[in-house]
Design a protein around this motif. Structure first.
Motif, PDB file in Angstrom:
ATOM      1  N   LEU A  86       0.835  -1.281   0.072  1.00  0.00           N
ATOM      2  CA  LEU A  86       0.058   0.004  -0.051  1.00  0.00           C
ATOM      3  C   LEU A  86       0.876   1.331   0.053  1.00  0.00           C
ATOM      4  O   LEU A  86       0.577   2.113  -0.755  1.00  0.00           O
ATOM      5  CB  LEU A  86      -0.785  -0.032   0.903  1.00  0.00           C
ATOM      6  CG  LEU A  86      -2.046  -1.024   1.324  1.00  0.00           C
ATOM      7  CD1 LEU A  86      -2.831  -1.003   2.268  1.00  0.00           C
ATOM      8  CD2 LEU A  86      -3.119  -0.629   0.181  1.00  0.00           C
ATOM      9  N   PHE A  87       1.808   1.190   0.728  1.00  0.00           N
ATOM     10  CA  PHE A  87       2.767   2.580   0.838  1.00  0.00           C
ATOM     11  C   PHE A  87       3.565   2.724  -0.445  1.00  0.00           C
ATOM     12  O   PHE A  87       3.625   3.683  -1.032  1.00  0.00           O
ATOM     13  CB  PHE A  87       3.972   2.290   2.307  1.00  0.00           C
ATOM     14  CG  PHE A  87       3.086   2.798   3.316  1.00  0.00           C
ATOM     15  CD1 PHE A  87       2.874   3.977   3.532  1.00  0.00           C
ATOM     16  CD2 PHE A  87       2.953   1.943   4.319  1.00  0.00           C
ATOM     17  CE1 PHE A  87       2.090   4.633   4.693  1.00  0.00           C
ATOM     18  CE2 PHE A  87       2.190   2.184   5.298  1.00  0.00           C
ATOM     19  CZ  PHE A  87       1.750   3.726   5.696  1.00  0.00           C
ATOM     20  N   SER A  88       4.035   1.584  -0.953  1.00  0.00           N
ATOM     21  CA  SER A  88       4.683   1.650  -2.313  1.00  0.00           C
ATOM     22  C   SER A  88       3.596   2.090  -3.336  1.00  0.00           C
ATOM     23  O   SER A  88       3.972   2.860  -3.975  1.00  0.00           O
ATOM     24  CB  SER A  88       5.100   0.216  -2.981  1.00  0.00           C
ATOM     25  OG  SER A  88       5.877   0.287  -4.139  1.00  0.00           O
ATOM     26  N   GLU A  89       2.413   1.733  -3.405  1.00  0.00           N
ATOM     27  CA  GLU A  89       1.363   2.283  -4.364  1.00  0.00           C
ATOM     28  C   GLU A  89       1.014   3.679  -4.003  1.00  0.00           C
ATOM     29  O   GLU A  89       1.042   4.396  -5.133  1.00  0.00           O
ATOM     30  CB  GLU A  89       0.087   1.410  -4.083  1.00  0.00           C
ATOM     31  CG  GLU A  89      -1.069   1.736  -5.149  1.00  0.00           C
ATOM     32  CD  GLU A  89      -0.691   1.782  -6.430  1.00  0.00           C
ATOM     33  OE1 GLU A  89      -1.310   2.566  -7.409  1.00  0.00           O
ATOM     34  OE2 GLU A  89      -0.140   0.983  -7.113  1.00  0.00           O
ATOM     35  N   ALA A  90       1.146   4.029  -2.896  1.00  0.00           N
ATOM     36  CA  ALA A  90       0.733   5.616  -2.372  1.00  0.00           C
ATOM     37  C   ALA A  90       1.968   6.527  -2.965  1.00  0.00           C
ATOM     38  O   ALA A  90       2.071   7.401  -3.501  1.00  0.00           O
ATOM     39  CB  ALA A  90       0.394   5.757  -0.974  1.00  0.00           C
ATOM     40  N   LEU A  91       3.274   5.801  -2.717  1.00  0.00           N
ATOM     41  CA  LEU A  91       4.520   6.710  -3.205  1.00  0.00           C
ATOM     42  C   LEU A  91       4.330   6.624  -4.914  1.00  0.00           C
ATOM     43  O   LEU A  91       4.725   7.804  -5.223  1.00  0.00           O
ATOM     44  CB  LEU A  91       5.887   6.014  -2.789  1.00  0.00           C
ATOM     45  CG  LEU A  91       6.893   6.698  -3.214  1.00  0.00           C
ATOM     46  CD1 LEU A  91       6.905   8.201  -2.311  1.00  0.00           C
ATOM     47  CD2 LEU A  91       8.052   5.868  -2.889  1.00  0.00           C
ATOM     48  N   THR A  92       3.903   5.744  -5.521  1.00  0.00           N
ATOM     49  CA  THR A  92       3.716   6.092  -6.883  1.00  0.00           C
ATOM     50  C   THR A  92       2.801   6.545  -7.295  1.00  0.00           C
ATOM     51  O   THR A  92       3.178   7.515  -8.266  1.00  0.00           O
ATOM     52  CB  THR A  92       3.521   4.237  -7.501  1.00  0.00           C
ATOM     53  OG1 THR A  92       4.456   3.073  -7.127  1.00  0.00           O
ATOM     54  CG2 THR A  92       3.151   4.195  -9.053  1.00  0.00           C
ATOM     55  N   ARG A  93       1.826   6.652  -6.521  1.00  0.00           N
ATOM     56  CA  ARG A  93       0.529   7.621  -7.158  1.00  0.00           C
ATOM     57  C   ARG A  93       0.969   9.188  -6.764  1.00  0.00           C
ATOM     58  O   ARG A  93       0.603   9.926  -7.696  1.00  0.00           O
ATOM     59  CB  ARG A  93      -0.693   7.245  -6.297  1.00  0.00           C
ATOM     60  CG  ARG A  93      -1.341   6.210  -6.908  1.00  0.00           C
ATOM     61  CD  ARG A  93      -2.837   6.036  -6.236  1.00  0.00           C
ATOM     62  NE  ARG A  93      -3.220   4.636  -6.641  1.00  0.00           N
ATOM     63  CZ  ARG A  93      -4.748   4.304  -6.375  1.00  0.00           C
ATOM     64  NH1 ARG A  93      -5.282   5.250  -5.826  1.00  0.00           N
ATOM     65  NH2 ARG A  93      -5.159   3.281  -6.851  1.00  0.00           N
ATOM     66  N   LEU A  94       1.766   9.283  -5.643  1.00  0.00           N
ATOM     67  CA  LEU A  94       2.152  10.570  -5.293  1.00  0.00           C
ATOM     68  C   LEU A  94       3.347  11.208  -6.271  1.00  0.00           C
ATOM     69  O   LEU A  94       3.020  12.293  -6.730  1.00  0.00           O
ATOM     70  CB  LEU A  94       2.812  10.586  -3.918  1.00  0.00           C
ATOM     71  CG  LEU A  94       1.773  10.758  -2.657  1.00  0.00           C
ATOM     72  CD1 LEU A  94       2.579  10.599  -1.429  1.00  0.00           C
ATOM     73  CD2 LEU A  94       1.025  11.728  -2.700  1.00  0.00           C
ATOM     74  N   ASN A  95       4.113  10.400  -6.695  1.00  0.00           N
ATOM     75  CA  ASN A  95       5.254  10.632  -7.751  1.00  0.00           C
ATOM     76  C   ASN A  95       4.470  10.621  -9.163  1.00  0.00           C
ATOM     77  O   ASN A  95       5.321  11.277 -10.033  1.00  0.00           O
ATOM     78  CB  ASN A  95       6.154   9.555  -7.644  1.00  0.00           C
ATOM     79  CG  ASN A  95       7.312   9.740  -6.605  1.00  0.00           C
ATOM     80  OD1 ASN A  95       7.622  10.675  -6.297  1.00  0.00           O
ATOM     81  ND2 ASN A  95       7.554   8.278  -6.055  1.00  0.00           N
ATOM     82  N   THR A  96       3.292  10.333  -9.578  1.00  0.00           N
ATOM     83  CA  THR A  96       2.800  10.575 -10.584  1.00  0.00           C
ATOM     84  C   THR A  96       1.512  11.566 -10.726  1.00  0.00           C
ATOM     85  O   THR A  96       0.817  11.406 -11.701  1.00  0.00           O
ATOM     86  CB  THR A  96       2.210   9.022 -11.093  1.00  0.00           C
ATOM     87  OG1 THR A  96       1.370   8.559 -10.431  1.00  0.00           O
ATOM     88  CG2 THR A  96       3.323   8.020 -11.617  1.00  0.00           C
ATOM     89  N   MET A  97       1.429  12.326  -9.725  1.00  0.00           N
ATOM     90  CA  MET A  97       0.170  13.327  -9.593  1.00  0.00           C
ATOM     91  C   MET A  97       0.557  14.302 -10.908  1.00  0.00           C
ATOM     92  O   MET A  97       1.544  14.423 -11.390  1.00  0.00           O
ATOM     93  CB  MET A  97       0.234  14.047  -8.302  1.00  0.00           C
ATOM     94  CG  MET A  97       1.329  14.930  -7.942  1.00  0.00           C
ATOM     95  SD  MET A  97       1.011  15.749  -6.456  1.00  0.00           S
ATOM     96  CE  MET A  97       1.007  14.810  -5.281  1.00  0.00           C
ATOM     97  N   ASP A  98      -0.643  14.973 -11.061  1.00  0.00           N
ATOM     98  CA  ASP A  98      -0.687  15.892 -12.182  1.00  0.00           C
ATOM     99  C   ASP A  98      -0.057  17.320 -11.688  1.00  0.00           C
ATOM    100  O   ASP A  98       0.018  17.612 -10.702  1.00  0.00           O
ATOM    101  CB  ASP A  98      -1.772  15.880 -12.917  1.00  0.00           C
ATOM    102  CG  ASP A  98      -2.888  16.623 -12.198  1.00  0.00           C
ATOM    103  OD1 ASP A  98      -2.389  16.914 -11.094  1.00  0.00           O
ATOM    104  OD2 ASP A  98      -4.212  16.396 -12.398  1.00  0.00           O
ATOM    105  N   GLN A  99       0.102  18.114 -12.694  1.00  0.00           N
ATOM    106  CA  GLN A  99       0.718  19.554 -12.204  1.00  0.00           C
ATOM    107  C   GLN A  99      -0.155  20.408 -11.526  1.00  0.00           C
ATOM    108  O   GLN A  99       0.081  21.037 -10.531  1.00  0.00           O
ATOM    109  CB  GLN A  99       0.817  20.382 -13.505  1.00  0.00           C
ATOM    110  CG  GLN A  99       1.818  21.594 -13.358  1.00  0.00           C
ATOM    111  CD  GLN A  99       1.933  22.412 -14.596  1.00  0.00           C
ATOM    112  OE1 GLN A  99       1.440  22.198 -15.536  1.00  0.00           O
ATOM    113  NE2 GLN A  99       3.154  23.046 -14.398  1.00  0.00           N
TER     114      GLN A  99
END
Length: 196
Positions: A86-99
């Motif tokens: 879950l934390f890995s997924e959260a980090l991935t999502r944070l790193n791929t947020m839009d502008q």
């Protein structure tokens, strides 16, 4: 002679009675000794059986405890694996947020930091591509009490940003934010996932 015969018979009869009495006493004594020995052996046997039963029960409880510990460790490992995922997924999502989301993230970070004056903005390598002149101008307008200065270098392999003002450094990198809130988030996530 009949007196001698009678006397001899009486002595013989008395000796026979005495002999029979001694035999009975010896048999009684032998039976008593045998009964005492039997009682002692039965007591020892019962004590040994109780001891072995206690030892066996203790060994059984140890085995049950070991199985319980192994089971608990497997459950904890499974929970930790789910949390790590879950934390890995959260980090991935944070790193791929839009502008737009990244702009909101920085604006909230600046507002929460309550800094004034000149502040350096150091971006993470994974977030650097969001920031251009228009982005900085819009950000600067949202916090007029702060003079933002974009630092040319980036934080390697990280997303998010750092704010620096003299000796103060506020870390808003995604890794640091997740790590700082990991314990609280872990408990909440475990309750949501495993108590449903």
């Amino acid at each position: 002679m009949s007196d001698i015969t009678r006397l001899t018979d009486k002595i013989t009869a008395d000796a026979e009675k005495k002999y029979q009495l001694q035999i009975k006493e010896a048999q009684k004594e032998s039976e008593n000794q045998e009964n005492l020995k039997r009682a002692q052996l039965e007591k020892e046997l019962n004590e040994r059986l109780a001891f072995y039963e206690k030892e066996k029960r203790a060994a059984m409880y140890l085995e049950i405890s070991d199985v319980h510990i192994q089971s608990r460790n497997k459950v904890l490992a499974a929970k930790q694996s789910v949390l790590d995922e879950l934390f890995s997924e959260a980090l991935t999502r944070l790193n791929t947020m839009d502008q737009a989301a990244f702009y909101t993230f920085i604006a909230k970070g600046l507002a929460n930091a309550r800094l004034t004056g000149e502040v350096e903005l150091l971006l993470g390598e994974k977030s650097r591509h969001f920031v251009d002149e228009e982005f900085l101008t819009k950000l600067q307008a949202s916090v007029p009490e702060v003079q933002l200065k974009l630092v040319n270098k980036t934080i390697p392999r990280k997303g998010g940003f750092l704010l620096r003002q003299e000796a103060i450094e506020l870390n808003f990198t995604f890794d640091a934010l997740l790590e700082a809130n990991k314990e609280e988030l872990s408990n909440t996530l475990l309750q949501l996932i495993f108590e449903q």
